[in-house]
Write an enzyme that holds these catalytic residues in place. Structure first.
Site, short mmCIF file in Angstrom:
data_model
loop_
_atom_site.label_atom_id
_atom_site.label_comp_id
_atom_site.label_asym_id
_atom_site.label_seq_id
_atom_site.Cartn_x
_atom_site.Cartn_y
_atom_site.Cartn_z
N ASP A 25 -5.47 -15.68 -27.83
CA ASP A 25 -4.75 -15.41 -29.09
C ASP A 25 -3.49 -14.58 -28.83
OD1 ASP A 25 -4.35 -15.52 -31.80
OD2 ASP A 25 -5.68 -13.86 -32.27
N ASN A 27 -0.12 -15.69 -29.01
CA ASN A 27 1.11 -16.32 -28.52
C ASN A 27 2.25 -16.12 -29.52
OD1 ASN A 27 -0.42 -17.24 -26.42
ND2 ASN A 27 -0.41 -19.38 -27.02
N GLY A 28 1.93 -16.31 -30.80
CA GLY A 28 2.95 -16.17 -31.85
C GLY A 28 3.47 -14.75 -31.94
N ARG A 29 2.53 -13.78 -31.89
CA ARG A 29 2.94 -12.36 -31.97
C ARG A 29 3.79 -11.97 -30.78
NH1 ARG A 29 -2.92 -10.43 -33.32
NH2 ARG A 29 -3.18 -12.68 -33.16
N TRP A 30 3.40 -12.46 -29.60
CA TRP A 30 4.17 -12.15 -28.39
C TRP A 30 5.61 -12.64 -28.56
CZ3 TRP A 30 7.06 -14.95 -25.00
CH2 TRP A 30 7.41 -14.33 -23.79
N SER A 70 -7.99 -25.41 -32.05
CA SER A 70 -9.19 -25.47 -32.90
C SER A 70 -9.06 -26.56 -33.95
CB SER A 70 -9.42 -24.11 -33.58
OG SER A 70 -8.46 -23.93 -34.60
N GLU A 72 -9.32 -25.97 -36.97
CA GLU A 72 -8.53 -25.33 -38.03
C GLU A 72 -7.03 -25.33 -37.70
OE1 GLU A 72 -11.45 -23.98 -36.76
OE2 GLU A 72 -12.57 -24.68 -38.51
N ASN A 73 -6.70 -25.41 -36.40
CA ASN A 73 -5.28 -25.44 -36.01
C ASN A 73 -4.55 -26.70 -36.52
OD1 ASN A 73 -5.75 -23.85 -32.73
ND2 ASN A 73 -5.26 -22.93 -34.71
N ARG A 199 -12.98 -10.97 -34.00
CA ARG A 199 -13.74 -12.07 -34.60
C ARG A 199 -13.89 -13.21 -33.59
NH1 ARG A 199 -9.13 -11.75 -38.20
NH2 ARG A 199 -7.46 -13.02 -37.33
C1 FPP Z 1 -3.25 -18.61 -30.42
O1 FPP Z 1 -2.05 -17.96 -30.59
C2 FPP Z 1 -3.09 -19.68 -29.47
C3 FPP Z 1 -3.20 -21.01 -29.76
C4 FPP Z 1 -3.52 -21.52 -31.10
C5 FPP Z 1 -2.98 -22.05 -28.75
C6 FPP Z 1 -3.31 -21.69 -27.36
C7 FPP Z 1 -2.53 -22.56 -26.48
C8 FPP Z 1 -2.00 -22.22 -25.30
C9 FPP Z 1 -2.25 -20.93 -24.63
C10 FPP Z 1 -1.15 -23.17 -24.56
C11 FPP Z 1 -1.78 -24.46 -24.23
C12 FPP Z 1 -3.12 -24.34 -23.62
C13 FPP Z 1 -3.57 -25.04 -22.56
C14 FPP Z 1 -4.94 -24.90 -22.09
C15 FPP Z 1 -2.71 -25.97 -21.81
P1 FPP Z 1 -1.41 -17.87 -32.05
O2 FPP Z 1 -0.36 -18.89 -32.15
O3 FPP Z 1 -2.48 -18.00 -33.09
O4 FPP Z 1 -0.83 -16.43 -32.03
P2 FPP Z 1 -0.63 -15.44 -33.28
O5 FPP Z 1 -1.99 -15.17 -33.84
O6 FPP Z 1 0.00 -14.25 -32.67
O7 FPP Z 1 0.26 -16.17 -34.25
#
Ligand code: FPP
Length: 246
Positions: A25, A27-30, A70, A72-73, A199
């Site tokens: 989790d 990626n967006g915040r980073w 997921s 849900e994604n 969670r």
């Molecule tokens: C959650 O961060 C991350 C995801 C929904 C996707 C995860 C995907 C990757 C790490 C790249 C692809 C994976 C593989 C195995 C090739 P978020 O976007 O929900 O972050 P946030 O909560 O900060 O918005």
């Protein structure tokens, strides 16, 4: 010369779990903190995936399950879904050499119905290519939901009962476990979650029954060997009772 996994782990004072699962989790915040678009976070997340996959394989983890997308994604904006799928497809081709060099066998957990023919073809081709590898199993949870997995297992079981292949009295925990997406994988000993949320987000609901949970505030793109080792050190200090009295 490559060291045996046990040697590598022992020299770092780590206790290596047999089965590890990760909620990647943040990626967006980073990306937001760094002033980039969300997709940059996902792109950077791929490097973090490579680091964790190879380090787990080299330390002797038997099974690593990553929550890549997921059920849900699918409710995210179409543009983000399409970019995430492109990244997954890229991963499935570009990482083949790394998977082969580290004897990693790829498997998938999740529903296939909403994945595109292209994604499925790449997924299946990489699964087939790595099928004879005898090292760590890397399970990518894509279009995955824990509740949906249990529903699918129950549906399979119901059909088998209706067809007279299984007796109602034969339903037990093993009967459900055997009908999950990847029934031969060991339940996670350690569940890692990055970016601080406390969670489980519909991840491996059946399998994490007695998993040890380790949460770090570090966002997934910044998760590296240091954090993975810290998780293993902490795991080594847990007293696992599985509901019993020691
Ligand atoms: C959650 O961060 C991350 C995801 C929904 C996707 C995860 C995907 C990757 C790490 C790249 C692809 C994976 C593989 C195995 C090739 P978020 O976007 O929900 O972050 P946030 O909560 O900060 O918005």
């Amino acid at each position: 010369m490559k060291r045996a996994p046990e040697q590598a782990a022992a020299s770092k004072g780590l206790v290596v779990p047999r089965s590890v699962a990760v909620i990647m989790d943040g990626n967006g915040r980073w990306a937001k903190q760094a002033g980039f678009a969300r997709i940059k976070g996902h792109e950077k997340g791929i490097s973090a995936v490579r680091t964790t996959v190879t380090e787990c394989a080299q330390l002797g983890v038997s099974a690593l399950t990553l929550y890549a997308f997921s059920e849900e994604n699918w409710h995210r904006p179409k543009s983000e879904i399409s970019l995430l799928m492109k990244l997954l497809e890229r991963f499935l081709t570009q990482e083949r050499a790394t998977l082969m060099a580290n004897q990693i066998r790829l498997v998938h957990a999740g529903r296939r119905a909403r994945l595109s023919p292209k994604t499925l073809a790449l997924l299946d081709a990489t699964i087939a290519l790595t099928a004879a590898n005898h090292g760590m199993v890397l399970c990518l949870a894509i279009s995955y939901g824990g509740r949906q997995e249990i529903v699918d297992a129950v549906k399979t079981l119901a059909s088998e009962i209706a067809a007279g292949h299984v007796a109602r009295e034969a339903i037990d925990e093993a009967a459900i476990s055997e009908r999950l997406y990847q029934p031969t994988l060991p339940d996670p000993d350690l569940l890692i979650r990055t970016a601080g949320e406390m969670r489980v987000s519909n991840f491996l609901l059946w399998q994490i029954q007695y998993a040890e949970i380790w949460v770090t505030p570090v966002c997934w793109p910044d998760f590296g060997k240091r954090e993975l080792h810290a998780a293993f050190v902490d795991y080594g200090q847990r007293i696992r009772k599985f509901g019993k009295v020691l």
